[in-house]
Design a protein around this motif. Structure first.
Motif, PDB file in Angstrom:
ATOM      1  N   GLY A   1       0.805  -1.217   0.000  1.00  0.00           N
ATOM      2  CA  GLY A   1       0.000   0.000   0.000  1.00  0.00           C
ATOM      3  C   GLY A   1       0.838   1.268   0.000  1.00  0.00           C
ATOM      4  N   LEU A   2       2.136   1.151  -0.264  1.00  0.00           N
ATOM      5  CA  LEU A   2       2.989   2.333  -0.309  1.00  0.00           C
ATOM      6  C   LEU A   2       2.663   3.197  -1.520  1.00  0.00           C
ATOM      7  N   VAL A   3       2.309   2.553  -2.618  1.00  0.00           N
ATOM      8  CA  VAL A   3       1.934   3.243  -3.854  1.00  0.00           C
ATOM      9  C   VAL A   3       0.731   2.503  -4.419  1.00  0.00           C
ATOM     10  N   GLN A   4      -0.272   3.241  -4.852  1.00  0.00           N
ATOM     11  CA  GLN A   4      -1.444   2.622  -5.463  1.00  0.00           C
ATOM     12  C   GLN A   4      -1.583   3.120  -6.906  1.00  0.00           C
TER      13      GLN A   4
ATOM     14  N   ASP B   1      18.644   5.106   2.917  1.00  0.00           N
ATOM     15  CA  ASP B   1      19.079   5.670   4.193  1.00  0.00           C
ATOM     16  C   ASP B   1      18.944   4.668   5.341  1.00  0.00           C
ATOM     17  N   GLY B   2      18.455   3.462   5.035  1.00  0.00           N
ATOM     18  CA  GLY B   2      18.386   2.408   6.038  1.00  0.00           C
ATOM     19  C   GLY B   2      17.050   2.257   6.733  1.00  0.00           C
ATOM     20  N   VAL B   3      16.011   2.926   6.244  1.00  0.00           N
ATOM     21  CA  VAL B   3      14.686   2.811   6.860  1.00  0.00           C
ATOM     22  C   VAL B   3      14.010   1.553   6.310  1.00  0.00           C
ATOM     23  N   SER B   4      13.422   0.762   7.217  1.00  0.00           N
ATOM     24  CA  SER B   4      12.729  -0.456   6.795  1.00  0.00           C
ATOM     25  C   SER B   4      11.450  -0.104   6.040  1.00  0.00           C
ATOM     26  N   LEU B   5      10.897  -1.099   5.327  1.00  0.00           N
ATOM     27  CA  LEU B   5       9.661  -0.848   4.576  1.00  0.00           C
ATOM     28  C   LEU B   5       8.505  -0.510   5.511  1.00  0.00           C
ATOM     29  N   GLU B   6       8.442  -1.152   6.673  1.00  0.00           N
ATOM     30  CA  GLU B   6       7.390  -0.812   7.648  1.00  0.00           C
ATOM     31  C   GLU B   6       7.596   0.609   8.161  1.00  0.00           C
TER      32      GLU B   6
ATOM     33  N   ILE C   1       6.082   6.357   8.028  1.00  0.00           N
ATOM     34  CA  ILE C   1       6.459   7.738   7.701  1.00  0.00           C
ATOM     35  C   ILE C   1       5.473   8.328   6.708  1.00  0.00           C
ATOM     36  N   MET C   2       5.119   7.565   5.699  1.00  0.00           N
ATOM     37  CA  MET C   2       4.199   8.060   4.671  1.00  0.00           C
ATOM     38  C   MET C   2       2.795   8.264   5.242  1.00  0.00           C
ATOM     39  N   GLN C   3       2.377   7.369   6.149  1.00  0.00           N
ATOM     40  CA  GLN C   3       1.083   7.551   6.807  1.00  0.00           C
ATOM     41  C   GLN C   3       1.077   8.841   7.617  1.00  0.00           C
ATOM     42  N   LEU C   4       2.157   9.082   8.351  1.00  0.00           N
ATOM     43  CA  LEU C   4       2.244  10.296   9.160  1.00  0.00           C
ATOM     44  C   LEU C   4       2.293  11.547   8.288  1.00  0.00           C
ATOM     45  N   GLU C   5       2.992  11.483   7.161  1.00  0.00           N
ATOM     46  CA  GLU C   5       3.019  12.621   6.236  1.00  0.00           C
ATOM     47  C   GLU C   5       1.626  12.910   5.689  1.00  0.00           C
TER      48      GLU C   5
ATOM     49  N   GLN D   1      -1.162  12.177   7.203  1.00  0.00           N
ATOM     50  CA  GLN D   1      -1.937  12.698   8.327  1.00  0.00           C
ATOM     51  C   GLN D   1      -1.628  14.174   8.557  1.00  0.00           C
ATOM     52  N   VAL D   2      -0.365  14.544   8.477  1.00  0.00           N
ATOM     53  CA  VAL D   2       0.029  15.946   8.649  1.00  0.00           C
ATOM     54  C   VAL D   2      -0.611  16.799   7.562  1.00  0.00           C
ATOM     55  N   GLU D   3      -0.596  16.307   6.334  1.00  0.00           N
ATOM     56  CA  GLU D   3      -1.203  17.056   5.219  1.00  0.00           C
ATOM     57  C   GLU D   3      -2.703  17.247   5.447  1.00  0.00           C
ATOM     58  N   ALA D   4      -3.369  16.184   5.901  1.00  0.00           N
ATOM     59  CA  ALA D   4      -4.804  16.289   6.181  1.00  0.00           C
ATOM     60  C   ALA D   4      -5.071  17.279   7.315  1.00  0.00           C
ATOM     61  N   LEU D   5      -4.239  17.258   8.345  1.00  0.00           N
ATOM     62  CA  LEU D   5      -4.408  18.184   9.466  1.00  0.00           C
ATOM     63  C   LEU D   5      -4.157  19.629   9.038  1.00  0.00           C
ATOM     64  N   ARG D   6      -3.191  19.827   8.160  1.00  0.00           N
ATOM     65  CA  ARG D   6      -2.949  21.182   7.654  1.00  0.00           C
ATOM     66  C   ARG D   6      -4.153  21.685   6.861  1.00  0.00           C
ATOM     67  N   ALA D   7      -4.715  20.813   6.039  1.00  0.00           N
ATOM     68  CA  ALA D   7      -5.897  21.206   5.261  1.00  0.00           C
ATOM     69  C   ALA D   7      -7.062  21.525   6.201  1.00  0.00           C
ATOM     70  N   ARG D   8      -7.255  20.692   7.232  1.00  0.00           N
ATOM     71  CA  ARG D   8      -8.342  20.923   8.189  1.00  0.00           C
ATOM     72  C   ARG D   8      -8.118  22.216   8.964  1.00  0.00           C
ATOM     73  N   ASN D   9      -6.868  22.473   9.339  1.00  0.00           N
ATOM     74  CA  ASN D   9      -6.524  23.703  10.038  1.00  0.00           C
ATOM     75  C   ASN D   9      -6.860  24.916   9.173  1.00  0.00           C
ATOM     76  N   LYS D  10      -6.542  24.837   7.907  1.00  0.00           N
ATOM     77  CA  LYS D  10      -6.843  25.937   6.986  1.00  0.00           C
ATOM     78  C   LYS D  10      -8.357  26.161   6.887  1.00  0.00           C
ATOM     79  N   GLU D  11      -9.119  25.065   6.819  1.00  0.00           N
ATOM     80  CA  GLU D  11     -10.586  25.175   6.785  1.00  0.00           C
ATOM     81  C   GLU D  11     -11.109  25.840   8.054  1.00  0.00           C
ATOM     82  N   LEU D  12     -10.588  25.407   9.206  1.00  0.00           N
ATOM     83  CA  LEU D  12     -11.055  25.965  10.477  1.00  0.00           C
ATOM     84  C   LEU D  12     -10.688  27.438  10.617  1.00  0.00           C
ATOM     85  N   GLN D  13      -9.520  27.819  10.122  1.00  0.00           N
ATOM     86  CA  GLN D  13      -9.135  29.232  10.168  1.00  0.00           C
ATOM     87  C   GLN D  13     -10.076  30.073   9.306  1.00  0.00           C
TER      88      GLN D  13
END
Length: 120
Positions: free
Chosen positions: A13-16, A44-49, A54-58, A60-72
């Motif tokens: 699920g890293l790329v669809q 750089d030595g990061v495992s696939l998991e 990392i990609m899930q967190l990125e 999530q951060v993008e979604a939170l930024r979009a939500r923050n912009k909506e709330l502002q």
């Protein structure tokens, strides 16, 4: 990248990628950028998991930024509505409280209407 590596990333699920008729994978420019990021993290030595997390967190951060912009934007709209609907009060000529529209001043008192407090 090796086709087996691409299949593994797809299974995780890293790329669809989209699919063409005949089940061939079609990678968008965004998919290619993700694959490059995965490759860099892997080198750089990061495992696939770890990469997946990392990609899930990125995302999530993008979604939170979009939500923050909506709330502002929503907060600013509420502030404007409150400002437009706020009421201003003043003392009327007879001493009662009157409601004034925003930006208006009470009528000026003449000398005969002025209230004078006098104590002997």
């Amino acid at each position: 990248m090796h086709p087996q590596t691409l299949r593994q990333y797809d299974r995780m699920g890293l790329v669809q990628p989209s699919r063409a008729p005949g089940r061939a994978r079609r990678y968008s420019q965004r998919d290619v950028e993700k694959l490059q990021e995965i490759q860099n993290l892997s080198h750089d030595g990061v495992s696939l998991e770890g990469i997946k997390r990392i990609m899930q967190l990125e995302n999530q951060v993008e979604a939170l930024r979009a939500r923050n912009k909506e709330l502002q934007a929503e907060l600013e709209a509420v502030r404007l509505r409150l400002q437009e609907n706020s009421r201003i009060f003043a003392a009327g000529l007879s001493g009662d409280v009157v409601n004034l529209p925003r930006g208006k001043r009470p009528a000026a008192r003449t000398r005969s209407q002025a209230v004078v407090l006098y104590r002997p």
